[in-house]
Design an enzyme around this catalytic site. Sequence first.
Site, PDB file in Angstrom:
ATOM      1  N   MET A 159      16.183  60.266  24.538  1.00  0.00           N
ATOM      2  CA  MET A 159      17.424  59.496  24.563  1.00  0.00           C
ATOM      3  C   MET A 159      17.734  58.975  25.963  1.00  0.00           C
ATOM      4  SD  MET A 159      19.162  59.093  21.695  1.00  0.00           S
ATOM      5  CE  MET A 159      20.873  58.990  22.240  1.00  0.00           C
ATOM      6  N   GLU A 160      17.459  59.770  26.977  1.00  0.00           N
ATOM      7  CA  GLU A 160      17.863  59.408  28.335  1.00  0.00           C
ATOM      8  C   GLU A 160      16.962  58.361  28.975  1.00  0.00           C
ATOM      9  OE1 GLU A 160      20.598  60.163  29.832  1.00  0.00           O
ATOM     10  OE2 GLU A 160      21.335  61.553  28.303  1.00  0.00           O
ATOM     11  N   THR A 161      15.639  58.528  28.853  1.00  0.00           N
ATOM     12  CA  THR A 161      14.731  57.617  29.572  1.00  0.00           C
ATOM     13  C   THR A 161      13.510  57.203  28.752  1.00  0.00           C
ATOM     14  OG1 THR A 161      13.454  59.438  30.560  1.00  0.00           O
ATOM     15  CG2 THR A 161      15.390  58.647  31.791  1.00  0.00           C
ATOM     16  N   TYR A 190      26.270  60.352  20.499  1.00  0.00           N
ATOM     17  CA  TYR A 190      25.127  60.787  21.309  1.00  0.00           C
ATOM     18  C   TYR A 190      24.588  62.115  20.805  1.00  0.00           C
ATOM     19  CZ  TYR A 190      22.448  62.500  25.310  1.00  0.00           C
ATOM     20  OH  TYR A 190      21.449  63.005  26.114  1.00  0.00           O
TER      21      TYR A 190
END
Length: 391
Positions: free
Chosen positions: A117-119, A304
């Site tokens: 999800m982040e990168t 999220y």
Amino acid sequence: MSSLALAAMLSIASMPVAMANSADFVRSLWPQAEARGVSRQAFEAAFAGYSPIRQVMELTRKQPEFSQTVQQYLGKRITDAQAQKGRAMRGEWNQTLSGAQQRYGVQPEIVLAIWGMETNFGGYMGGNNTIHALATLTEGGYRTDFFRNELLTALRIVSDGHVTPSKMVGSWAGAMGHTQFMPSSFMRYAVDYNGDGRKDIWNSVPDALGSTANYLKAFNWRPGETWGYEVKLPRGFDFAAARQIERAQLGKWQAMGIQRVSGKPFPRPNDVGRLYLPAGANGPAFLLLPNFDVIKRYNNSDSYALAVGHLADRIIGGGDFATPWPAGDYALNKNQRAELQSLLNRAGFNVGTPDGVIGPKTRAAVMAYQSRAGLAADGHVSGRLLDALKR
């Protein structure tokens, strides 16, 4: 003199002032950095070539009137390809993930889902020099106290030798590395998982994954437990009673007729959960467990956390949600929410002065309207509800 030439002269004339201001800003930081234990050498290296990054300040001013439903949020982020990549990464980093689970008690799929999800599993960690971005925000007066503290903390990270200034890259707001830690989170929760003497969340995948597991453990992750269950509601479910309950043991929810979509019993009926209906009565329903709230410590958003949980389930072989999302729904911006409130007032359901903020009074009015209209009285505010009120 042409307007173009005049503009050029004004621009040139303004440059020394801007540079002097930035130089003064940097000089003013040194006593604070020194007090934090930052070496002069690291300080000078970190600010080499510094000038405010125009794009960073532009991003702080972009407040688009745009919102997404939870369905749209997940649809853009959780795909078959993303799940497949997560499974490949699980195989590649199995030893690290298994070791982190033994040390911190966090399941590999959860760590992988946050990484994804982040990168996008390290595919894009942000292109900004972290110290220069944080300095831009601080000098520009945007949430100054918060970003000054993050800037000084980032300088200490460089001074301690965990990363060089040129390799400390991240988002425009200072989130860094494979799993996007802010500098203050780095100082509290980053670990030297590979044992090389540095906590390198930018270039060491083991350090990044171990740090993420340590972060979740610090916020009381419950080992071996999931984030929640997709459930189905009985016909005639009492939504008003459910809103009053908020959180209850799973056994109590089960007594109200709620069951897992898989048909399996809840492993621990005494676990406490809350009912989550991201699309109202006509979409997927969930009972969320304590680990869901731990995920939210990473990003305080139900959308999220649901995305992380769902991607984790997909990585270990789960499928899409059993209940389909309602077609044709859309999220409301503040003006549309205020319009909905005005329409409720006009229809005889008092919500007070329309302000676009959905509180208990508006929810009660929505449920009363839904009951009168023969709809499921779930209190869910959406584009479909606004369309119904306009008819």
